[in-house]
Design a protein around this motif. Structure first.
Motif, PDB file in Angstrom:
ATOM      1  N   UNK A   1     -49.278  39.456  13.931  1.00 62.35           N
ATOM      2  CA  UNK A   1     -48.231  39.006  14.850  1.00 62.35           C
ATOM      3  C   UNK A   1     -46.972  38.626  14.087  1.00 62.35           C
TER       4      UNK A   1
ATOM      5  N   UNK B   1     -45.259  41.688  12.890  1.00 56.58           N
ATOM      6  CA  UNK B   1     -44.632  42.394  14.014  1.00 56.58           C
ATOM      7  C   UNK B   1     -43.304  41.723  14.382  1.00 56.58           C
ATOM      8  N   UNK B   2     -43.338  40.386  14.508  1.00 50.99           N
ATOM      9  CA  UNK B   2     -42.124  39.649  14.885  1.00 50.99           C
ATOM     10  C   UNK B   2     -41.037  39.795  13.837  1.00 50.99           C
ATOM     11  N   UNK B   3     -41.433  39.751  12.558  1.00 49.26           N
ATOM     12  CA  UNK B   3     -40.465  39.938  11.476  1.00 49.26           C
ATOM     13  C   UNK B   3     -39.833  41.323  11.584  1.00 49.26           C
ATOM     14  N   UNK B   4     -40.681  42.322  11.800  1.00 49.01           N
ATOM     15  CA  UNK B   4     -40.184  43.693  11.926  1.00 49.01           C
ATOM     16  C   UNK B   4     -39.210  43.845  13.084  1.00 49.01           C
ATOM     17  N   UNK B   5     -39.527  43.215  14.219  1.00 44.35           N
ATOM     18  CA  UNK B   5     -38.641  43.328  15.386  1.00 44.35           C
ATOM     19  C   UNK B   5     -37.254  42.782  15.068  1.00 44.35           C
ATOM     20  N   UNK B   6     -37.209  41.605  14.404  1.00 46.99           N
ATOM     21  CA  UNK B   6     -35.912  40.996  14.129  1.00 46.99           C
ATOM     22  C   UNK B   6     -35.164  41.759  13.035  1.00 46.99           C
TER      23      UNK B   6
ATOM     24  N   UNK C   1     -34.175  45.266  16.883  1.00 48.16           N
ATOM     25  CA  UNK C   1     -34.675  45.438  18.254  1.00 48.16           C
ATOM     26  C   UNK C   1     -34.461  44.200  19.128  1.00 48.16           C
TER      27      UNK C   1
ATOM     28  N   UNK D   1     -33.837  44.494  26.837  1.00 48.60           N
ATOM     29  CA  UNK D   1     -35.088  43.879  26.365  1.00 48.60           C
ATOM     30  C   UNK D   1     -36.319  44.669  26.797  1.00 48.60           C
ATOM     31  N   UNK D   2     -37.205  44.943  25.843  1.00 51.91           N
ATOM     32  CA  UNK D   2     -38.556  45.372  26.184  1.00 51.91           C
ATOM     33  C   UNK D   2     -39.471  44.179  25.875  1.00 51.91           C
ATOM     34  N   UNK D   3     -40.758  44.230  26.205  1.00 52.68           N
ATOM     35  CA  UNK D   3     -41.581  43.001  26.151  1.00 52.68           C
ATOM     36  C   UNK D   3     -41.606  42.262  24.810  1.00 52.68           C
ATOM     37  N   UNK D   4     -41.809  42.956  23.694  1.00 48.81           N
ATOM     38  CA  UNK D   4     -41.894  42.272  22.399  1.00 48.81           C
ATOM     39  C   UNK D   4     -40.625  41.491  22.063  1.00 48.81           C
TER      40      UNK D   4
ATOM     41  N   UNK E   1     -40.030  38.420  24.241  1.00 41.85           N
ATOM     42  CA  UNK E   1     -40.784  37.209  23.884  1.00 41.85           C
ATOM     43  C   UNK E   1     -40.166  36.535  22.654  1.00 41.85           C
ATOM     44  N   UNK E   2     -39.804  37.326  21.648  1.00 40.21           N
ATOM     45  CA  UNK E   2     -39.203  36.755  20.431  1.00 40.21           C
ATOM     46  C   UNK E   2     -37.883  36.048  20.765  1.00 40.21           C
TER      47      UNK E   2
ATOM     48  N   UNK F   1     -40.525  38.740  33.967  1.00 41.96           N
ATOM     49  CA  UNK F   1     -41.459  39.763  33.461  1.00 41.96           C
ATOM     50  C   UNK F   1     -42.902  39.398  33.819  1.00 41.96           C
TER      51      UNK F   1
END
Lengths: 148, 144
Positions: free
Chosen positions: A13, A16-21, A25, A103-106, A109-110, A126
């Motif tokens: 998790x 994943x969050x690090x990658x999103x930021x 995204x 925004x998509x779901x991931x 949430x972040x 959502x």
């Protein structure tokens, strides 16, 4: 309680969050710029999907050659359901929602940790959408779920 | 048109792919955010849901910390975006991903990695309506 699996979830998790930021995204204006095919097109986010899919396309087949995952006893994979109306309508509606705000779901949430004033509107809406679709359209049939 | 190559985007994408791979390898689960999140609405304290909740919690916290650490490399939070548009958008994202059993992560990242025909169709579908939606927002002047 499988402690190792819990740590794996936390670690994945966080990754994943690090990658999103890092990828951008979680910047809704960038996402809308990516979806904008007029003269303002911002191609940058193509590299996010590209980078992620290259990794999964190479690694997933290798992982799935194993009899079972490292920390649990079996893989939970979607069944091979045919493409149906529900899939196409759902994805179509999702795309409209995605384009409207960026925004998509991931990333949504972040955003709770980045832009709370938008997250406090988007996330409950959502969740309401999950609930409405789950209540009125029924849960997916066993074996046809794309995720569990 | 802005710069074509974006190293941040590529590195971020690789991290997302790595996360999805590790979750499958270690726990045997698909990293689909909409599915994990929607499953929590069942309010059952199964091992699956506890691990899912912790995945999402770690994702949000790590995302927030990364955002702070990146300083000027990330954009300031958006301000003044219409509330009704956020609400409508969130609702459509919720309904749509639940009907489709997946979002950008479940279908886009994981499904394409599994060479799933359904995921390819879903991805083409949401990319198309996403592009059309932004086009309409531009033309109508909601986005400038």
């Amino acid at each position: 309680m499988n402690l190792k699996a819990i740590f794996a979830s936390l670690f994945c998790g966080a990754l994943f969050g690090t990658g999103l930021v890092v990828s951008g995204m979680t910047d809704p204006l960038k996402v809308q710029g990516f979806l904008d095919i007029t003269a303002n097109w911002q191609p940058a986010l193509m590299w996010v999907m590209g980078g992620a899919v290259v990794v999964t396309a190479i690694c997933f087949p290798l992982v799935l050659k194993r009899q079972q995952p490292v920390l649990t006893y079996r893989f939970h994979l979607p069944g091979m359901a045919p493409v149906d109306r529900r899939l196409l309508i759902g994805s179509g509606l999702f795309g409209i929602g995605w384009g409207l705000s960026g925004y998509c779901p991931g990333p949504a949430l972040v955003t709770a940790a980045i832009n709370a004033s938008e997250a406090m509107i988007f996330i409950p809406a959502m969740l309401a959408g999950f609930w409405v679709a789950g209540s009125f359209c029924g849960e997916c049939q066993p074996g046809t779920a794309d995720q569990e | 048109m802005s710069a074509f190559f974006d190293a941040y985007a590529l590195v971020g994408g690789l991290l997302i792919g790595l996360s999805a791979t590790l979750l499958l390898l270690l726990n045997g689960r698909i990293a689909g955010i909409s599915g994990i999140c929607a499953n929590l609405l069942s309010l059952s304290y199964s091992g699956k849901n506890i691990r899912g909740a912790l995945f999402l919690l770690a994702m949000i916290l790590a995302g927030g910390i990364t955002y702070q650490l990146m300083g000027d490399a990330v954009a300031m939070p958006r301000e003044g975006f219409p509330v009704w548009l956020l609400a409508l958008s969130g609702f459509l994202v919720g309904v749509g991903t639940r009907l489709a059993n997946g979002c950008t992560s479940g279908h886009g990242v994981c499904g394409l990695g599994r060479r799933s025909w359904r995921s390819l169709m879903a991805t083409l579908c949401f990319m198309t309506t996403g592009i059309l939606t932004v086009l309409i927002l531009r033309i109508s002047g909601v986005l400038v």
